[in-house]
Enzyme design. Structure first.
Site, PDB file in Angstrom:
ATOM      1  N   ASN A   1      45.385  32.742  40.586  1.00 24.77           N
ATOM      2  CA  ASN A   1      44.126  33.039  39.900  1.00 24.77           C
ATOM      3  C   ASN A   1      43.215  31.826  39.861  1.00 24.77           C
ATOM      4  OD1 ASN A   1      44.924  35.660  39.359  1.00 24.77           O
ATOM      5  ND2 ASN A   1      45.410  35.302  37.209  1.00 24.77           N
TER       6      ASN A   1
ATOM      7  N   ARG B   1      39.885  47.801  50.159  1.00 23.95           N
ATOM      8  CA  ARG B   1      41.097  47.030  50.473  1.00 23.95           C
ATOM      9  C   ARG B   1      42.216  48.031  50.715  1.00 23.95           C
ATOM     10  NH1 ARG B   1      39.841  41.785  48.435  1.00 23.95           N
ATOM     11  NH2 ARG B   1      38.574  41.831  46.544  1.00 23.95           N
TER      12      ARG B   1
ATOM     13  N   ARG C   1      36.107  40.434  49.568  1.00 22.56           N
ATOM     14  CA  ARG C   1      36.469  39.017  49.505  1.00 22.56           C
ATOM     15  C   ARG C   1      37.964  38.781  49.734  1.00 22.56           C
ATOM     16  NH1 ARG C   1      34.278  36.844  44.359  1.00 22.56           N
ATOM     17  NH2 ARG C   1      32.363  36.429  45.514  1.00 22.56           N
TER      18      ARG C   1
ATOM     19  N   HIS D   1      31.871  49.409  47.188  1.00 25.17           N
ATOM     20  CA  HIS D   1      33.056  49.179  46.371  1.00 25.17           C
ATOM     21  C   HIS D   1      33.616  50.465  45.782  1.00 25.17           C
ATOM     22  CE1 HIS D   1      35.161  47.481  42.671  1.00 25.17           C
ATOM     23  NE2 HIS D   1      35.712  46.796  43.643  1.00 25.17           N
TER      24      HIS D   1
ATOM     25  N   TYR E   1      49.215  48.141  40.011  1.00 26.82           N
ATOM     26  CA  TYR E   1      47.894  48.195  39.380  1.00 26.82           C
ATOM     27  C   TYR E   1      47.778  49.488  38.577  1.00 26.82           C
ATOM     28  CZ  TYR E   1      45.869  44.356  42.183  1.00 26.82           C
ATOM     29  OH  TYR E   1      45.581  43.147  42.745  1.00 26.82           O
TER      30      TYR E   1
ATOM     31  N   ARG F   1      40.250  43.443  30.422  1.00 23.88           N
ATOM     32  CA  ARG F   1      41.348  42.629  30.950  1.00 23.88           C
ATOM     33  C   ARG F   1      40.940  41.179  31.149  1.00 23.88           C
ATOM     34  NH1 ARG F   1      42.725  41.285  36.263  1.00 23.88           N
ATOM     35  NH2 ARG F   1      41.334  42.866  37.094  1.00 23.88           N
TER      36      ARG F   1
ATOM     37  N   HIS G   1      43.518  47.896  35.539  1.00 23.05           N
ATOM     38  CA  HIS G   1      42.457  47.873  36.548  1.00 23.05           C
ATOM     39  C   HIS G   1      41.475  49.031  36.421  1.00 23.05           C
ATOM     40  CE1 HIS G   1      40.973  48.003  40.865  1.00 23.05           C
ATOM     41  NE2 HIS G   1      40.839  46.739  40.573  1.00 23.05           N
TER      42      HIS G   1
END
Length: 740
Positions: free
Chosen positions: A94, A421, A451, A481, A514, A610, A638
């Site tokens: 992170n 992703r 990213r 997204h 997730y 979160r 998430h």
């Protein structure tokens, strides 16, 4: 063209002769936030909020507080030991990304002369100074935790992470053979002298700064040796004993510098700016432009230098000078550096030291009838909406099955899909390829600017193109997204659209860790909206009005603010009013100010966040009715949920958008209104549990500090237990085993 042919065209393209609903017609169709009379804040109310000039917490410092919560999980002795080890590794990863993106961005703005004050009132230079100070403290805290608590606890369980000097003689012989046979052939020592300029140090690589001396001349020389990332970070030496790879290399440096005296060797690590900048308007081919930029990424300017605390000042001065970093960007730490490698330790086959095994189950609406045949997702969706909650509900037997069934079904005419992703061996990609090869029309919106996943997404784009899929890269200037999938099927009663709208990526691997929500539905209005949105993404349609969706950058912010205002109107009219939002980050000032208005009006507001939260809760006269909580643990929270009491008839929206500028202004995001009251109630029950006083969580104070309030209920474990109880009840009701 026949009537049936016309309906097929309409289903695939989303348009009939009458055309898409215009904004007025759709507004009339949708009564999402209709309130009589509507609420509109007057200037005095707005001014009352704006009087609080320090009402926004700094987003960068809030992110560091989030990573501090991750570190606190590693410190939690009630967690299984290997899970604590994993949280140490996650903390490192992170922080790496934070420096590569956020700190790099701050430095770039300062260098470009556009260093304006943040909403928090701090200048970028002031933020940087606080980041360096806070990050340094957290990194030292992590190192001390590893050395003083985690290593001894591992040793007590028979897992030993030792330094080279602690190895037994036979273990040192094992390391010597490993170095000779595998490591030595790939090492490349790089000298620094007038004939050899200082070498390029790649981002996040672990390196040895070596000082050698010529015994004939007595002159000292500097050299850099890169620790090869292709080998395990911690080398097994027998049993469950491990030694850092850099220790093995350091011990055998004489083989790299024959005839020289090795005086000192210290590890160091550089973090670089690795955020991408692609000028899409000037690029004839976005794919080619991105591939070129990925090559440039390796040469981004440094933003952090980590060094072993034993490094002498002479070597450090050389690194600082050659790398062009400031002393503020240097972090002296106890070794070993780069604890990302602890993921390998956390993966050791020690079930007794990890969370108990958990196997997701098939959603109850997808396994109502016991059968050895695969789930028929289309049949289930025709009966009722399926609200999925991963990882408790299996991704493989729901979303993955949805696309695999569509690829194999001869009645399916088209599949349209967004991909942000996905995993390396993605069955989603395989299903889309199979569908295209079977002659179905397949449209895939691949976001190749996701990213740190750019290279993988470029590969998937090429593979999909070669299979005959229509691959497009979304809209110029916007990242796509949103998480959408639409299947168009020719059925006996006509063409029908099936859609999946989710909060998480189409990634079977992360779906196991997730926490995300997803809706599979055959709702006509939602299908119509999704069809128009795909046309916006693949063609030139600019329809920005939808009946059942909020779509960024056009309507998510305004739609949420409108919903917040509607709750104020309900409250003032004496009707039930409450706002509950769940997101990864809450930063957007317009939405936060709307929540402040709601709080000043007396509306109860609960936020489950979160990561970053720029809102200050509990400030007298501003946010007294706002509660902010954060849940971290076994799974990564998430999902994004936007729940409103709505005068006693609750509404809930789920989707891909966080409350951040990038999501609301620079991305294509989608929120869908859950069409069935049962789904709304289910989401409400999840929020009830998260905000229950007995649920273990962190609470945000007005000063920006997070305080953990340990409770007997751990959210993820409780939801696992509930899932198991439901499965047991279904098994008993069915008189035997149910679909797993």
């Amino acid at each position: 063209m026949s009537v049936q042919d016309t309906s097929i065209v309409h289903a695939v393209t989303g348009s009939l002769d009458e055309g898409p609903l215009d904004g007025a017609a759709r507004a009339e169709q949708s009564d999402s936030f209709d309130v009589e009379p509507p609420y509109a804040p007057d200037p005095a109310e707005v001014a009352g909020v704006e009087e609080f000039e320090d009402r926004f917490l700094d987003r960068e410092l809030s992110w560091l507080h989030f990573n501090q919560r991750v570190l606190e999980l590693a410190e939690d002795e009630t967690l299984p030991l290997l899970e604590r080890v994993r949280f140490l590794a996650i903390f490192t990863s992170n922080l790496d990304e934070f420096f590569m993106v956020r700190v790099a961005g701050l430095k770039r703005r300062i260098a470009a002369g556009v260093a304006v004050r943040a909403a928090s009132g701090l200048l970028p230079r002031e933020v940087l100074e606080q980041i360096w100070r806070t990050a340094g403290q957290l990194m030292e805290r992590q190192a001390q935790l590893f050395a003083a608590e985690v290593q001894p606890a591992l040793r007590a369980e028979g897992i030993e992470l030792v330094r080279y000097d602690d190895l037994e003689r036979d273990e040192q012989k094992t390391c010597k053979r490993l170095f000779k046979d595998r490591v030595f052939p790939v090492l490349t020592p790089l000298a620094v002298d007038p004939a050899h300029p200082f070498p390029y140090i790649s981002g996040l690589s672990l390196n040895l700064a070596v000082v050698v001396r010529n015994p004939k001349t007595g002159k000292e020389h500097f050299a850099r040796v890169k620790v090869p990332p292709i080998f395990s970070r911690f080398v097994p030496v027998g049993g469950q004993r491990f030694v850092p790879l850099e220790d093995v290399i350091r011990e055998h440096l004489k083989r790299l510098f024959p005839g020289m005296e090795v005086l000192r060797a210290h590890t160091f690590r550089v973090t670089r700016n690795e955020d991408l900048e692609v000028e899409e308007d000037d690029a004839e081919n976005l794919l080619a432009a991105l591939e070129k930029e990925l090559l440039r990424r390796k040469f981004g300017p440094p933003v952090r230098l980590e060094v072993e605390e034993s490094m002498d000042d002479t070597v450090l001065d050389l690194l600082v000078s050659e790398l062009g970093v400031t002393r503020s960007e240097v972090f002296r730490l106890p070794g070993p550096l780069d604890l990302r490698g602890l993921h390998d330790i956390a993966d050791l086959p020690r079930d007794d030291l990890g969370f108990p095994a958990f196997v997701p189950s098939t959603h109850r609406h997808l396994a109502e009838v016991e059968s050895a045949s695969p789930v028929d997702v289309f049949k289930a969706a025709r009966r009722h909406d399926v609200l999925l909650h991963h990882p408790y509900d299996s991704f493989a037997t729901s979303v993955q099955r949805f696309l695999e069934q569509a690829a194999a079904d001869p009645h399916v005419l088209a599949i349209k899909q967004t991909l942000y992703r996905t995993s390396g061996d993605s069955p989603i990609i395989d299903a889309l390829v199979d569908a295209a090869e079977a002659g179905k029309q397949v449209l895939v919106i691949v976001e190749i600017k996701a990213r740190f996943d750019e290279q993988a997404n470029i590969r998937w784009a090429r593979k999909l193109e070669h299979a005959g899929c229509h691959v497009v890269y979304g809209l110029v200037g916007l990242k796509t997204h949103c998480k959408l999938s639409m299947v168009v099927r020719d059925e006996p009663d006509g063409i029908r659209r099936y859609t999946h709208i989710g909060t998480g990526n189409y990634n079977p691997k992360t779906a196991r860790t997730y926490e995300d929500l997803g809706l599979i539905t055959a709702d006509d209005a939602i299908g119509e909206d999704v069809a128009h949105l795909f046309n916006n993404l693949s063609g030139y349609s600019r329809n920005a009005s939808y009946a059942e969706l909020l779509v960024a950058p056009d309507s998510v912010r305004d739609g949420l603010v409108e919903a917040i205002h509607a709750e104020i109107a309900h409250h003032e009219a004496g009707r039930p009013a409450r706002i509950r939002l769940k997101a990864n980050s809450v930063v957007d000032e317009a939405v936060i100010d709307a929540l402040y208005l709601a709080s000043r009006a007396g509306v109860p507001v609960q936020l489950l966040v979160r990561g970053i939260c720029s809102l200050r809760p509990g400030v007298p006269g501003l946010s007294e009715t706002i509660e902010v909580r954060s849940v971290l643990g076994r799974f990564l929270e998430h999902s994004r949920v936007f729940w409103f009491e709505s005068g006693g008839e609750p509404q809930a929206w789920i989707g891909s958008a966080d409350l951040m500028h990038r999501n609301l202004d620079r991305r294509v995001e989608v929120l869908v209104r859950l069409p069935h009251p049962d789904s709304v109630a289910e989401v409400g029950a999840l929020l009830d549990l998260a905000f229950d006083a007995d649920t273990d969580a962190w609470a945000l104070g007005p000063d920006g500090t997070w305080t953990r309030h340990p409770g007997p209920v751990h959210l993820h474990e409780e939801l696992i237990a509930r899932q198991r109880r439901r499965r047991h009840e279904r098994r008993e009701a069915a008189g035997g085993a149910v679909t797993p």
